[in-house]
Design a protein around this motif. Structure first.
Motif, short mmCIF file in Angstrom:
data_model
loop_
_atom_site.label_atom_id
_atom_site.label_comp_id
_atom_site.label_asym_id
_atom_site.label_seq_id
_atom_site.Cartn_x
_atom_site.Cartn_y
_atom_site.Cartn_z
N VAL A 114 0.84 -1.20 0.00
CA VAL A 114 0.00 0.00 0.00
C VAL A 114 0.87 1.25 0.00
O VAL A 114 0.62 2.21 -0.75
CB VAL A 114 -0.95 0.00 1.21
CG1 VAL A 114 -1.56 1.38 1.41
CG2 VAL A 114 -2.05 -1.03 1.02
N ASN A 115 1.91 1.25 0.82
CA ASN A 115 2.81 2.41 0.88
C ASN A 115 3.52 2.63 -0.46
O ASN A 115 3.64 3.77 -0.93
CB ASN A 115 3.85 2.23 1.99
CG ASN A 115 3.23 2.29 3.37
OD1 ASN A 115 2.16 2.88 3.56
ND2 ASN A 115 3.89 1.69 4.34
N ASP A 118 0.99 3.92 -3.04
CA ASP A 118 0.63 5.31 -2.74
C ASP A 118 1.71 6.27 -3.24
O ASP A 118 1.43 7.27 -3.92
CB ASP A 118 0.43 5.46 -1.23
CG ASP A 118 -0.19 6.80 -0.85
OD1 ASP A 118 -0.56 7.57 -1.77
OD2 ASP A 118 -0.32 7.06 0.34
N GLU A 119 2.96 5.97 -2.91
CA GLU A 119 4.07 6.83 -3.33
C GLU A 119 4.18 6.90 -4.85
O GLU A 119 4.39 7.98 -5.43
CB GLU A 119 5.38 6.32 -2.74
CG GLU A 119 5.46 6.46 -1.22
CD GLU A 119 6.73 5.85 -0.66
OE1 GLU A 119 7.58 5.41 -1.47
OE2 GLU A 119 6.88 5.81 0.58
N ARG A 122 1.07 8.90 -6.65
CA ARG A 122 1.06 10.37 -6.52
C ARG A 122 2.03 11.04 -7.49
O ARG A 122 1.92 12.26 -7.74
CB ARG A 122 1.40 10.76 -5.08
CG ARG A 122 0.32 10.38 -4.07
CD ARG A 122 0.75 10.70 -2.65
NE ARG A 122 -0.19 10.19 -1.66
CZ ARG A 122 -1.27 10.86 -1.23
NH1 ARG A 122 -1.54 12.06 -1.73
NH2 ARG A 122 -2.06 10.34 -0.32
N GLN A 129 -2.44 7.67 -14.08
CA GLN A 129 -3.17 7.25 -12.89
C GLN A 129 -4.34 6.35 -13.25
O GLN A 129 -4.62 5.37 -12.57
CB GLN A 129 -3.66 8.47 -12.12
CG GLN A 129 -2.58 9.21 -11.36
CD GLN A 129 -3.11 10.39 -10.57
OE1 GLN A 129 -4.23 10.85 -10.81
NE2 GLN A 129 -2.34 10.89 -9.62
N PHE A 136 -4.69 -0.98 -8.00
CA PHE A 136 -5.39 -0.64 -6.76
C PHE A 136 -6.44 -1.69 -6.43
O PHE A 136 -6.55 -2.13 -5.28
CB PHE A 136 -6.04 0.74 -6.89
CG PHE A 136 -7.01 1.05 -5.78
CD1 PHE A 136 -6.55 1.38 -4.51
CD2 PHE A 136 -8.38 1.01 -6.00
CE1 PHE A 136 -7.43 1.67 -3.48
CE2 PHE A 136 -9.26 1.30 -4.98
CZ PHE A 136 -8.80 1.63 -3.73
N LEU A 182 -7.41 7.51 -3.21
CA LEU A 182 -6.37 7.81 -2.23
C LEU A 182 -6.93 7.79 -0.81
O LEU A 182 -6.27 7.35 0.12
CB LEU A 182 -5.75 9.18 -2.54
CG LEU A 182 -4.86 9.22 -3.78
CD1 LEU A 182 -4.45 10.66 -4.10
CD2 LEU A 182 -3.63 8.34 -3.60
N THR A 183 -8.19 8.25 -0.66
CA THR A 183 -8.83 8.18 0.64
C THR A 183 -9.03 6.74 1.07
O THR A 183 -8.81 6.37 2.23
CB THR A 183 -10.19 8.90 0.62
OG1 THR A 183 -10.00 10.25 0.21
CG2 THR A 183 -10.85 8.87 1.99
N LEU A 185 -7.20 4.24 0.17
CA LEU A 185 -5.88 3.73 0.55
C LEU A 185 -5.60 4.04 2.02
O LEU A 185 -5.08 3.18 2.75
CB LEU A 185 -4.80 4.34 -0.33
CG LEU A 185 -4.51 3.69 -1.68
CD1 LEU A 185 -3.43 4.48 -2.40
CD2 LEU A 185 -4.09 2.24 -1.52
N GLU A 186 -5.92 5.26 2.44
CA GLU A 186 -5.70 5.64 3.83
C GLU A 186 -6.56 4.79 4.76
O GLU A 186 -6.13 4.39 5.85
CB GLU A 186 -6.01 7.13 4.03
CG GLU A 186 -5.01 8.05 3.37
CD GLU A 186 -3.59 7.81 3.87
OE1 GLU A 186 -3.41 7.61 5.09
OE2 GLU A 186 -2.67 7.78 3.04
N ARG A 189 -4.98 1.49 4.99
CA ARG A 189 -3.77 1.61 5.81
C ARG A 189 -4.13 1.58 7.29
O ARG A 189 -3.43 0.95 8.11
CB ARG A 189 -3.03 2.90 5.46
CG ARG A 189 -1.54 2.87 5.83
CD ARG A 189 -0.93 4.25 5.81
NE ARG A 189 -1.27 5.01 4.64
CZ ARG A 189 -0.56 5.02 3.50
NH1 ARG A 189 0.53 4.28 3.39
NH2 ARG A 189 -0.93 5.77 2.48
#
Length: 239
Positions: A114-115, A118-119, A122, A129, A136, A182-183, A185-186, A189
């Motif tokens: 996931v990290n 995410d990196e 972005r 994307q 994803f 992205l939300t 993903l958070e 996480r």
């Protein structure tokens, strides 16, 4: 017989993939004759595939009538998520209370993935994307499967697994833009962190929050689009 069974599996996997990805829109007609011609299959394996999809809730099948891809309604989505909120927070809490460290290894690996995603995401341009959405979806699918595999109640795990077909196509509606993705993903996480730290209460709360946010995203998406009207099917021939 084995060849026919194999063809039915091919047709099933193809139709399921097209339904879950919304290439086959909710309400679309599924003519056995047309599908057979396009997929190079006789009516028997096509019929078997359609019946199997109907048992999974992806097809509305009435004997003697043309089957259709199951529609998506606000009421149905709310009912589904009400049920999911009863099940999935308990499942992630169950995983977080495992006494076996090895059970948590897939979740630690997913945290790293996931990290990394995410990196990477972005830094991409908008066009790039859009091409990353499949990665994803694979991440979230891996998380769901890891929870099912690690859940300490096999009946709970089985019920969640049986709902996956119905929830898969909703994923494409609930993550319709990079901001929501992205939300999400958070949110994943947060669930992963709570699970790997063996915090059952936090894992359950994070799961409930994720489901609530996903439901709201779905409501927003469904109210801005029409998913009740069908369309004629156009599929590439299966090789």
């Amino acid at each position: 017989m084995a060849r026919a069974a194999g063809k039915a599996e091919v047709v099933y996997e193809r139709l399921k993939g097209d339904i879950e990805s919304l290439r086959l829109r909710p309400g679309a007609k599924l003519s056995e004759i047309q599908l057979g011609e396009q997929l190079g299959a006789s009516r028997t394996p096509v019929r078997e595939a359609i019946r199997r999809l109907a048992r999974e809730g992806l097809v509305d099948f009435v004997p003697g009538e043309v089957a259709r891809v199951a529609t998506i309604s606000l009421g149905g989505v709310r009912e589904l998520f009400e049920f999911r909120m009863m099940l999935e927070p308990r499942a992630v809490a169950s995983v977080a209370t495992t006494p076996h460290e090895r059970v948590l290894e897939p979740f630690r690996e997913l945290s790293l993935r996931v990290n990394e995603f995410d990196e990477s995401f972005r830094t991409l341009a908008s066009a790039e994307q859009a091409l990353s959405y499949r990665d994803f979806y694979e991440l979230t699918e891996s998380f769901d499967q890891a929870v099912i595999d690690a859940c300490r109640n096999r009946y709970l795990a089985r019920t969640i697994r049986d709902l996956r077909s119905e929830t898969a196509r909703l994923r494409h509606l609930s993550h319709s833009g990079p901001r929501r993705m992205l939300t999400s993903l958070e949110e994943h996480r947060a669930m992963l962190k709570a699970i790997t730290q063996k915090d059952a209460e936090a894992a359950s709360a994070a799961c409930r929050h994720h489901l609530a946010q996903t439901l709201q995203a779905l409501i927003d998406s469904l109210t801005s689009q029409d998913f009740t009207l069908g369309s004629e099917i156009h599929l590439d021939v299966v090789g």
